[in-house]
Design an enzyme around this catalytic site. Structure first.
Site, mmCIF file in Angstrom:
data_model
loop_
_atom_site.group_PDB
_atom_site.id
_atom_site.type_symbol
_atom_site.label_atom_id
_atom_site.label_comp_id
_atom_site.label_asym_id
_atom_site.label_seq_id
_atom_site.Cartn_x
_atom_site.Cartn_y
_atom_site.Cartn_z
ATOM 1 N N ASN A 178 7.524 18.947 5.649
ATOM 2 C CA ASN A 178 6.238 19.582 5.346
ATOM 3 C C ASN A 178 6.372 20.407 4.075
ATOM 4 O O ASN A 178 5.493 21.184 3.733
ATOM 5 C CB ASN A 178 5.780 20.477 6.502
ATOM 6 N N HIS A 234 6.642 21.095 -2.111
ATOM 7 C CA HIS A 234 7.282 20.734 -3.384
ATOM 8 C C HIS A 234 7.894 19.341 -3.300
ATOM 9 O O HIS A 234 7.783 18.535 -4.221
ATOM 10 C CB HIS A 234 8.363 21.752 -3.752
ATOM 11 N N ASP A 252 18.351 15.054 3.291
ATOM 12 C CA ASP A 252 19.136 16.271 3.516
ATOM 13 C C ASP A 252 20.026 16.468 2.293
ATOM 14 O O ASP A 252 20.482 15.484 1.691
ATOM 15 C CB ASP A 252 19.987 16.150 4.788
ATOM 16 N N THR A 253 20.203 17.721 1.916
ATOM 17 C CA THR A 253 20.939 18.034 0.681
ATOM 18 C C THR A 253 21.966 19.112 0.941
ATOM 19 O O THR A 253 21.760 19.999 1.769
ATOM 20 C CB THR A 253 19.938 18.544 -0.398
ATOM 21 N N PHE A 261 15.268 27.197 -7.317
ATOM 22 C CA PHE A 261 15.411 27.812 -5.992
ATOM 23 C C PHE A 261 16.851 27.619 -5.544
ATOM 24 O O PHE A 261 17.666 27.011 -6.255
ATOM 25 C CB PHE A 261 14.419 27.169 -5.004
ATOM 26 N N TYR A 315 20.558 27.470 -4.957
ATOM 27 C CA TYR A 315 21.745 27.783 -5.763
ATOM 28 C C TYR A 315 21.530 27.521 -7.260
ATOM 29 O O TYR A 315 22.487 27.595 -8.039
ATOM 30 C CB TYR A 315 22.935 26.941 -5.276
ATOM 31 N N LYS A 342 14.924 19.379 -14.986
ATOM 32 C CA LYS A 342 15.793 19.367 -13.797
ATOM 33 C C LYS A 342 15.479 18.133 -12.939
ATOM 34 O O LYS A 342 16.388 17.440 -12.482
ATOM 35 C CB LYS A 342 15.605 20.640 -12.964
#
Ligand code: IMP
Length: 193
Positions: A9, A12, A69-70, A149, A151, A172
């Site tokens: 949800n 971004h 997932d990161t 955002f 790190y 980026k």
């Protein structure tokens, strides 16, 4: 048009993927399909979390779906924070706490090599395919930049003189771990074997 649920949800992330896919796919969010509960993310690996989220939606909602997932993997810390990147400094921590923790843990280390890794798991018709996006770089001695955002202020990608937080979002996004994984996902969807 191919309709797919993106198991998130996060506005971004939805905007980023819709921006890349354009009108080729109809990307639905979790709230679009009435999935309002929190999907568990308890697996010990980035791959496992991406996979379990995608299967959760597929099994309970019967929808073709992908999930991401990161994690930030720091070489001198044996790959930590890795799958624990969001909550490295504790359950209720904010990004600043996580950054201070890794800077502290790296104080004694010369090797500051790190990489961001995103895994996307796609489940279509009960078949799973995974895509990986990696960006190599290193952890700076101190924070630089006010954008981004997580790190971003302490991560400088290889071959660049700016941290992720100093780069305009469009720059980026061109080289990020997430966009690299998304490009592979879209390529697969456009050219199914
Ligand atoms: P997620 O799996 O996308 O929710 O990412 C997990 C955590 O990794 C986030 O809470 C951030 O701390 C970190 N992270 C993921 N992507 C980025 C990024 O592009 N820049 C900085 N930190 C990130």
């Amino acid at each position: 048009m191919i309709q797919l649920v993106f198991a998130t949800n996060n506005k971004h992330k939805l905007a980023e993927i819709r921006d890349i896919t354009g009108k080729r796919f109809d990307i639905l969010s979790l709230s679009d399909i009435g999935c309002l509960e929190e999907i568990p993310e308890n697996e010990p690996t980035i791959e496992g979390n991406a996979s379990s989220k995608a299967w959760y939606v597929y099994n309970r909602y019967g929808r073709d779906c992908f999930a991401d997932d990161t994690g930030l993997e720091i070489e001198a810390l044996d790959g930590r924070p890795g799958v624990k990147s969001a909550r490295y400094a504790g359950e209720d921590c904010i990004s600043e706490n996580n950054i201070q923790k890794i800077l502290h843990e790296l104080e004694e280390h010369v090797n500051r090599k790190a990489r961001f890794k995103t895994v996307i798991s796609l489940v279509i018709n009960g078949k799973e395919t995974r895509f990986e996006g990696i960006v190599d770089g290193h952890i700076l001695l101190e924070k630089k930049g006010a954008g981004g955002f997580g790190y971003d202020p302490v991560f400088q990608p290889q071959g660049y003189a700016q941290s992720f937080a100093e780069m305009p979002p469009s720059e980026k996004n061109k080289i990020s771990h997430r966009s690299r994984a998304i490009v592979k996902l879209i390529d697969f969807l456009m050219h199914p074997e």
